[in-house]
Each structure stands twice: as structure tokens, then as C-alpha cells.
Motif scaffolding. Structure first.
Motif, PDB file in Angstrom:
ATOM      1  N   SER B 476       0.883  -1.205   0.159  1.00  0.00           N
ATOM      2  CA  SER B 476       0.238  -0.033   0.235  1.00  0.00           C
ATOM      3  C   SER B 476       0.822   1.253   0.087  1.00  0.00           C
ATOM      4  O   SER B 476       0.478   2.077  -0.732  1.00  0.00           O
ATOM      5  N   ILE B 477       1.883   1.078   0.626  1.00  0.00           N
ATOM      6  CA  ILE B 477       2.546   2.542   0.912  1.00  0.00           C
ATOM      7  C   ILE B 477       3.216   2.310  -0.373  1.00  0.00           C
ATOM      8  O   ILE B 477       3.315   3.819  -1.428  1.00  0.00           O
ATOM      9  N   LEU B 478       3.484   1.304  -1.367  1.00  0.00           N
ATOM     10  CA  LEU B 478       4.080   1.536  -3.427  1.00  0.00           C
ATOM     11  C   LEU B 478       3.717   2.101  -3.727  1.00  0.00           C
ATOM     12  O   LEU B 478       4.079   3.089  -4.141  1.00  0.00           O
ATOM     13  N   LEU B 479       2.443   1.554  -2.967  1.00  0.00           N
ATOM     14  CA  LEU B 479       1.290   2.469  -4.279  1.00  0.00           C
ATOM     15  C   LEU B 479       1.145   3.749  -4.137  1.00  0.00           C
ATOM     16  O   LEU B 479       1.169   4.281  -5.078  1.00  0.00           O
ATOM     17  N   GLU B 480       1.599   4.692  -2.990  1.00  0.00           N
ATOM     18  CA  GLU B 480       0.842   5.358  -2.667  1.00  0.00           C
ATOM     19  C   GLU B 480       2.023   6.620  -2.904  1.00  0.00           C
ATOM     20  O   GLU B 480       1.422   7.102  -4.232  1.00  0.00           O
ATOM     21  N   LEU B 481       2.893   5.718  -2.783  1.00  0.00           N
ATOM     22  CA  LEU B 481       4.444   6.190  -3.687  1.00  0.00           C
ATOM     23  C   LEU B 481       4.645   6.719  -4.902  1.00  0.00           C
ATOM     24  O   LEU B 481       4.727   7.665  -5.526  1.00  0.00           O
ATOM     25  N   LEU B 482       4.183   5.744  -5.344  1.00  0.00           N
ATOM     26  CA  LEU B 482       4.156   5.540  -7.271  1.00  0.00           C
ATOM     27  C   LEU B 482       3.067   6.280  -7.874  1.00  0.00           C
ATOM     28  O   LEU B 482       3.377   6.394  -9.193  1.00  0.00           O
ATOM     29  N   THR B 483       2.025   6.235  -7.770  1.00  0.00           N
ATOM     30  CA  THR B 483       0.936   6.950  -7.730  1.00  0.00           C
ATOM     31  C   THR B 483       0.709   8.405  -7.539  1.00  0.00           C
ATOM     32  O   THR B 483      -0.730   9.039  -8.262  1.00  0.00           O
ATOM     33  N   LYS B 484       1.312   8.543  -6.806  1.00  0.00           N
ATOM     34  CA  LYS B 484       1.491  10.176  -6.330  1.00  0.00           C
ATOM     35  C   LYS B 484       1.384  11.094  -7.495  1.00  0.00           C
ATOM     36  O   LYS B 484       1.750  11.328  -9.011  1.00  0.00           O
TER      37      LYS B 484
END
Lengths: 97, 484
Positions: B476-484
Motif C-alpha cells: 500500500s505504501i509503494l502504490l501510494e508513492l508510485l501513483t502520487k
């Protein structure tokens, strides 16, 4: 009355060999014995409980499950008493063709 | 042409779990030097007298009670006379008219039917010695006799011919074996010959009421062999009947190499066993008190346990069948659930860990679940750690390995190895940021729509955290960071 076939069956149970010329004699003797026993048939036994045992003890004769190996000497004696041995086995006549 | 029905009856010989033989004090241990567990009684020396083993009688009563049988209050031993060298007395001590148990039943449960198979009788008798006809592959021109087995207590369980197929026979035997194992009245080890079976098979046209001529297949010692032999025999008999010939009543032997049954002896000259009551053994009197005491020793039996497991633990059929197949496994499972702090969520996870991880490991090391190096309490702690999100499944497997070797508390291993799962979002975000920088190519690919590219970044985080990061959280963290 006992017949030849029954005589030979009984003889085989007792592991006895009976020659053909002995058959008649045996039949005669055995029939005599049986006719003696027949006298008992005349009595009424309807009220008599069959006697299966000479002791009429009613309590159970049993032991606890404790294993105690037989002494080595006795086992050797038993084995050495066998008609034929092969290593620690009883050696016997072939039973399977 | 499917207008024939098979009627199958079983005679099952089960070696009773006792330390000493049925009528003497010789040990019953398996695999001993030939003719070493023998004495004057079991080798039938003249003048000796048999002394009955009480525990063997109790085992038969117990088995009878578990199979809903009637227990005869007064029973006798009988002599069954025949000439064969496996019994040196020339008669076997068994029971004839007055067996210990009569009229029992077992409820056969297959995937599509439930039916009652009636059990005619269960009686107590002595086992015979073992004859050897070949050494390795070499056929001997004589036979060898080992009397170690002679005189061990057997119970013979006889069913009515109410089984209709090879599959039903196999199910019946498996269920019976399961019950006997629960009762611990026999080891039921078919490889060691603890359980042997004679199978009676006959075929009748379904319009006929009367049973057809029966064939007896002697001395089967594996359930798969019994299944094969019944299938073969049904086909053989159907072929004979369809070609309008008659079936000859006979005893046949199963040839497991060629997968056929062969004629052994025909029953035209049926052996006359001349049974009579053994005068050397006085009748057994079975009191209500003894029956009551033995009844109280009967544990919860497989069918009841299964039903309870369905209701109590909401597991699927596969899991329940596996757990209940062995009383010790079922006990281990229940004890682990008992120790768990989160019983509701834990049951399924505990079942999975026992069935796959623990059993695989135990089987590899040829250990029974009773000898498991991991006790129920520690197993429960491990599952609780997983449920609480303290460790990932991957870490759990690592800890499990250590627990298995050291028999220790999983929390101690965690502390020692510093393996506690990182679920701290701030800390993980830092590592994730670093991972994106180090894997800029993958990050770019992901942004351009290649979903799978994220795995490289997750892998990096896992490596950085020695596998301790909470995988859900990283995602969830990666998705958040990458789709920012």
C-alpha cells in the motif's frame, strides 16, 4: 450304523492308516461300541444341562496382561526337541505346492 | 448388462493390543528372532494348561460396545480342529456358539450414501504360527515354522454380506480401522499383519432374492489389495454368469503380482472342524459392572468427533477427515486451539499448519504427532503471532523450522533473531522511498503501466528488512508513492 466312508474319515482325523483288509473288523468293533452308547439314548435328558466342564467354578479364571519371557534354557529345550530344525526355525514338510 | 449385484461379507482378524499372548505370558513383540517368544504353552507341549489374558477379553468387549454389539454374559471357548503345521496342538482355541459379541453394526459413510452394515459377531481366538515357504525369491523344498505369533490374541469380526462394492468394502475397513485405533484395542498395522481379512464375494441377479454361490478370498493384508481382488472377482463371476455357466464354491487366493485370484481348494469336501467346548478353559462370565467400566473408557469415536468438529470449528471436509483420521492428531489440534488467544480466527490456520507443515516434517522424520518437538502451546503462540500481524507467513515458516529443532517458544526465537515484523509505517515509507530511488527503472516501468515491475521494488524492501516488513503494508505504501 457306521459305514466304510465314515470309518476312513474318522481314521484320517486320528491320523491312522487302515488297510482294506482291516476295514470290516473295525466297522464291526466300532458299531458294537456305538450300539452300547445307544443305550443312553433311551434316557430322557431334557432337563439335564450339558456338562462342559468338570469344575463348576463360576468366577472367572484369568490373569493380568503381564509378559514374562520364558527362560532361554526352556526355549532351547523345546527347539531341540523338534524332529527337524533349520537355524531357529522348525523345519517341516513342504506345505504349499 | 448391469443386472447383477455383488454381496460382500468380510471376516477381519485383528491382533489385540496386549503385552502377553492370549493363553501364556510370552511377549507379543513383532520382528523378534524366530521362535524366541515361545514357551511350553504356545508350542503345545503335552499336559500344559492355558491361562486366559483378561485384557484380551476386555479389548473384545470394548470393540463390541463401540460397534453397538450385544455382549454375551456367558461365553465359552471352543476347539476348532484341523491339521496344519501352523498350530502344533492340531486345534485352535476359538469361540463357536457363544462368542463375546453378537449383532453389532457400523454405519458406513461414503460421499453419497450412509448405510448400516450389520456385524454378525466378534469372537476371541488365538493366532497361528507363521509358515515360510521361500527365502527371498528362492522357493524352498521344505517349509519353515516360526511360533512367535502363535497364541497371540485375535478378535475376529464377521460382517453380514451387506457390502455391495469394492469401494464400500474399503470404506468399511478404513472406518473400522479408525474406530479400533481410537479404542487402542489393536495397532491395526496391516504391514505387520495386525489386521488380516478374508473376503466372501457372491453375485446375484437383482431379481433373485437368494444370494449367489460365494467365493472366499483368503488372507488379504492390504486395503488396496482387497479392493483390487473384489473388483477382479466381481468381473470374473459376472463373466461366468453371463456366459450361462455355474460358479463353483471355492476358496481362492489373491495373486498381487498378476492381479488375479487363483483357485486354492474347493469347498466340496468342506473341512469338518469338529468344534467342541474346550474343557481346559472355564466359561467367561461378563458382569454388568465390567461392561459399564469398559464403556466409560471408550473415547469420543470418529463419527461423533467429525460432527462436532463441523459444528465447533467450521472446517471443511478435507481438513476434518484428516484431523479425525488419527485421534492423536485430533487431540493435538484441539489442544492448540485451546491455547490460542484468538480461537475463532485461529482454527483454520492451525488446521493448515498441522496438516501441511507439521505433518510433512513429522513424516520426514518418521515421528508420530505424539512425538512432535513442537508442543501445542508453542504452536498456538506461533499462530497468534501470525494473526496479530507480528510476523509474515514467510517468517513464520523460518521460525517454525527453528521451533522444530529447538522445541522452543516462537517469541524467544523472534527476539533472538530480531525477526519481528516491521509494521511501522513511517519506518517502512523511508525504506520504500529508498527502494524506488535504487530501482528507478522498475519504478518508471510501473508508472508506464507494467504492473509486475512493482515486485522488483517489493523485493528490495524485503531484502533491506531481512524479510521482516509487513508485505501488505509495503504494497500500500509503494502504490501510494508510485501513483502520487
Amino acid at each position: 450304523m457306521l459305514e466304510k466312508i465314515e470309518l476312513l474319515t474318522v481314521a484320517s482325523f486320528a491320523r491312522l492308516h487302515i488297510d482294506d483288509k482291516e476295514v470290516d473288523g473295525y466297522i464291526k468293533d466300532l458299531n458294537k461300541i456305538l450300539s452300547q452308547a445307544n443305550i443312553l439314548q433311551e434316557l430322557s435328558t431334557t432337563d439335564v444341562v450339558p456338562t462342559t466342564h468338570i469344575v463348576t467354578k463360576t468366577a472367572n479364571a484369568w490373569r493380568s496382561d503381564i509378559s514374562k519371557p520364558c527362560s532361554y534354557d526352556v526355549i532351547e529345550l523345546i527347539l531341540n526337541n523338534a524332529p527337524a530344525k533349520k537355524e531357529r526355525f522348525y523345519k517341516i514338510k513342504k506345505v504349499l505346492k | 448388462m448391469n443386472n447383477y449385484e455383488a454381496s460382500i461379507g468380510l471376516e477381519i482378524h485383528v491382533q489385540i493390543n496386549t503385552k502377553s499372548k492370549l493363553f501364556c505370558e510370552c511377549p507379543t513383540s513383532f520382528g523378534e528372532i524366530p521362535n524366541s517368544n515361545i514357551c511350553v504353552i504356545c508350542t503345545s507341549q503335552p499336559g500344559v494348561l492355558p491361562i486366559l489374558n483378561k485384557k484380551a477379553v476386555e479389548a473384545v468387549i470394548k470393540t463390541g460396545l463401540a460397534l453397538n454389539a450385544r455382549i454375551n454374559k456367558k461365553c465359552f471357548f471352543a476347539r476348532k480342529q484341523y491339521f496344519y503345521p501352523d498350530i502344533p496342538k492340531n486345534y485352535q482355541i476359538t469361540q463357536f456358539e457363544y462368542p463375546i459379541c453378537q449383532e453389532g453394526k457400523l454405519i458406513l459413510i461414503t460421499s453419497n450414501i450412509q448405510k448400516v452394515i450389520n456385524i454378525t459377531r466378534i469372537h476371541l481366538e488365538e493366532d497361528a504360527g507363521k509358515l515360510i515357504h521361500e527365502f527371498g525369491n528362492k522357493k524352498l523344498d521344505y517349509s519353515l515354522l516360526d511360533l512367535n505369533r502363535a497364541g497371540i490374541g485375535l478378535m475376529e469380526i464377521v460382517t453380514e454380506p451387506e457390502i455391495n462394492s469394492a469401494n464400500e468394502a474399503a470404506t468399511f475397513l478404513n472406518q473400522l480401522k479408525n474406530i479400533i485405533e481410537y479404542l487402542n484395542t489393536s495397532e491395526c498395522n496391516m504391514e505387520e499383519g495386525n489386521m488380516r481379512c478374508d473376503v466372501n464375494v457372491s453375485l446375484r441377479n437383482i431379481v433373485d432374492k437368494k444370494l449367489g454361490t460365494k467365493i472366499e478370498i483368503k488372507n488379504m493384508n492390504s486395503i488396496s489389495g482387497i479392493k483390487d481382488a473384489i473388483t477382479y472377482e466381481i468381473n470374473r463371476q459376472r463373466y461366468i454368469l453371463e456366459s450361462r455357466r455355474k460358479i463353483k464354491q471355492e476358496t481362492r487366493l489373491w495373486d498381487s503380482n498378476r492381479k488375479v485370484t487363483r483357485s486354492m481348494r474347493d469347498k466340496e469336501n468342506t473341512l469338518d472342524y469338529r468344534y467342541f467346548i474346550d474343557p481346559n478353559l472355564i466359561p467367561i462370565t461378563i458382569t454388568e459392572t465390567l461392561i459399564k467400566n469398559l464403556n466409560s473408557e471408550i473415547p469420543e469415536l470418529p463419527i461423533l468427533k467429525k460432527n462436532r468438529f463441523y459444528k465447533e470449528y467450521l472446517l471443511n471436509e478435507y481438513d476434518i477427515n484428516f484431523l479425525v483420521s488419527d485421534k492423536n492428531i485430533a487431540d493435538y489440534f484441539e489442544k492448540t486451539v485451546f491455547f490460542s488467544k484468538n480461537k475463532k480466527r485461529a482454527t483454520k490456520i492451525i488446521a493448515n499448519w498441522i496438516i501441511t507443515d507439521l505433518m510433512t516434517k513429522l513424516n520426514e522424520n518418521k515421528l508420530s504427532i505424539k512425538e512432535s518437538p513442537i508442543n501445542c502451546e508453542n504452536m498456538a503462540k506461533l499462530i497468534d503471532l501470525i494473526i496479530n500481524g507480528d510476523i509474515s507467513n514467510k517468517i513464520a515458516r523460518m521460525i517454525f523450522e527453528d521451533m522444530y529443532i529447538k522445541s522452543s517458544d516462537p517469541r524467544n526465537i523472534l527476539r533472538e533473531k530480531k525477526l519481528l515484523q516491521i509494521s511501522d509505517k513511517k519506518c517502512l515509507t523511508e525504506i520504500c522511498n529508498k527502494a524506488i530511488i535504487k530501482n528507478s527503472k522498475a519504478a518508471l516501468e510501473f508508472k508506464n503501466g507494467k504492473q509486475k515491475a512493482i515486485y522488483a521494488i517489493v523485493g528490495f524492501v524485503m531484502k533491506e528488512t531481512k524479510g521482516c516488513a509487513n508485505p501488505k503494508l509495503i504494497n500500500s505504501i509503494l502504490l501510494e508513492l508510485l501513483t502520487k
